[in-house]
Design an enzyme around this catalytic site. Structure first.
Site, PDB file in Angstrom:
ATOM      1  CB  SER A  95      -0.981  -0.007   1.174  1.00  0.00           C
ATOM      2  OG  SER A  95      -0.327  -0.261   2.398  1.00  0.00           O
ATOM      3  CD  GLU A 113       5.774  -2.614   9.808  1.00  0.00           C
ATOM      4  OE1 GLU A 113       4.750  -2.610   9.104  1.00  0.00           O
ATOM      5  OE2 GLU A 113       5.972  -3.471  10.688  1.00  0.00           O
ATOM      6  CG  ASP A 138       0.207   1.833  18.267  1.00  0.00           C
ATOM      7  OD1 ASP A 138      -0.056   0.743  17.727  1.00  0.00           O
ATOM      8  OD2 ASP A 138      -0.673   2.591  18.706  1.00  0.00           O
ATOM      9  CG  ASP A 159      -3.789  -3.556   5.923  1.00  0.00           C
ATOM     10  OD1 ASP A 159      -4.559  -4.476   6.248  1.00  0.00           O
ATOM     11  OD2 ASP A 159      -2.935  -3.661   5.017  1.00  0.00           O
TER      12      ASP A 159
END
Ligand SMILES: C[S@@+](CC[C@H](N)C(=O)[O-])C[C@H]1O[C@@H](n2cnc3c(N)ncnc32)[C@H](O)[C@@H]1O
Length: 274
Positions: A95, A113, A138, A159
Site C-alpha cells: 500500500s 511500521e 504504533d 490495516d
C-alpha cells in the site's frame, strides 16, 4: 508479538480488494489540486518478492493478483498500470509504495511500521522521496497524533493483522476517534473474514458511534464455513461518492476470477448514511 509477516500474503485476494479501493480513493482526492496527506497505520514492507520462500510457501498471490485476467477487467486499468511492471518481475508493491507512486508535489505520506526488519525494508523502498515520513511507532497512536492534518484533507488506511482478538474492537474505537478529530477524513479500515461473528459484532459497534457516511465493501472467495480467511472487506468512512457504484460494476467479475468455490460472493452495505 509482531509475528505477522505480510510477505506470506502479498498479492492475495485481500490485497486486490484493498489496493483497488485505495487507488480509487487517491484518484478521487486528486481530482482537486489541493494537497492531501496519506496515513498508512500499518504500512508493511512496501514491496514483496513473489518468488520468495515465504510467498511460494502459501501461493497466495497465485490465487490473487496472478490469477486476474487484467485486460478483461474494466475498471482495473489504473491499478494494473501501477503493478504491471512489478508483476512482470515477480514482485508486488504494498500500500505505501502504490500510493507513493501517485503522490503529487505537495501531497505527503506518513507510514507507520513497528517490526524492525519490515521497517528497514519500508525505509529502503519508500523513504526515497522527501514527501514521505516513515515512523517506527504504533500506527493507531500515530494516526491520532496527526489528525486533524494541516492540509485539512487526509486519506487513512488502517490495516492491522488482527493477531490480537481485541483489535476488532480497537479499530472501531480508533476510527471513531479519528472521525471526532477530523470529521471529513476519508478512511479505509481493512478486516479479514475468518469468523463471521467478529465482523457482525464490528458492524453493530460501528452503528453505535457518532460517525456519519460509513460504507462496507466486501469480497469473499469462498463460503464463510470454509477453512481460513475466506474473504475480506473494508469499512470506508467518507468514501468517494461514486465508489459504491464502481464497486458493484467491477467486483462481480473479480469475484468470479478469484473464486475458490461456487460460494464466492461480494456485498456493499451502507452502515451509516451521510
Ligand atoms: C497487513 S500488514 C500491512 C500491509 C500493507 N498495509 C499493505 O497493504 O501492503 C500489517 C503490518 O503492520 C505491522 N504492525 C503490527 N502492529 C503494528 C502497530 N501497532 N503499529 C504499526 N505497525 C504495526 C506489522 O509488522 C505488519 O508489517
Amino acid at each position: 508479538m509482531l509475528s505477522y509477516q505480510h510477505q506470506y500474503h502479498a498479492g492475495n485476494h485481500a490485497d486486490v480488494l484493498k489496493h483497488w479501493l485505495l487507488i480509487e480513493c487517491v484518484k478521487y482526492l486528486q481530482k482537486k489540486d489541493k494537497p492531501f496527506d496519506y496515513i498508512d497505520t500499518h504500512a508493511g514492507a512496501g514491496m514483496y518478492g513473489l518468488n520468495s520462500v515465504e510467498a511460494l510457501k502459501t501461493g497466495e498471490s497465485r490465487a490473487g493478483v496472478l490469477k486476474l485476467d487484467w485486460p478483461n477487467l474494466k475498471g482495473f486499468e489504473e491499478y494494473h498500470a501501477l503493478v504491471a511492471k512489478d508483476l512482470a518481475q515477480a514482485r508486488y508493491p504494498g500500500s505505501p509504495e502504490l500510493v507513493n507512486r501517485l503522490l503529487r508535489e505537495g501531497d505527503h505520506s506518513w507510514l507507520f511500521e513497528l517490526h524492525p526488519q519490515t521497517l528497514q525494508e519500508l525505509q529502503r523502498h519508500c523513504q526515497t522521496q522527501r514527501k514521505t515520513y516513515v515512523k517506527q511507532q504504533d500506527g493507531f497512536q500515530g494516526l491520532l497524533s496527526l489528525l486533524p492534518t494541516k492540509s485539512r484533507r487526509a486519506l487513512v488506511l488502517i490495516d492491522p493483522s488482527y493477531e490480537i482478538k481485541s483489535d476488532y474492537q480497537t479499530v472501531v474505537q480508533i476510527l471513531a476517534k479519528a472521525y471526532q478529530k477530523m470529521p471529513q477524513v476519508m478512511a479505509l479500515l481493512w478486516y479479514p473474514v475468518v469468523d463471521r461473528s467478529f465482523i457482525s459484532a464490528m458492524e453493530r459497534e460501528i452503528k453505535k458511534t457518532a460517525m456519519r457516511n460509513v460504507q462496507l465493501f466486501e469480497l469473499c472467495v469462498a463460503a464463510d464455513e470454509a477453512k481460513g480467511m475466506t474473504g475480506s472487506g473494508l469499512i470506508a468512512l467518507n468514501p468517494p461518492w461514486l465508489l459504491a457504484e464502481s464497486f458493484e460494476r467491477v467486483i462481480p467479475a473479480v469475484a468470479k476470477m478469484l473464486a475458490q468455490s461456487e460460494s464466492h460472493q461480494w456485498r456493499w452495505v451502507e452502515l451509516i448514511p451521510e
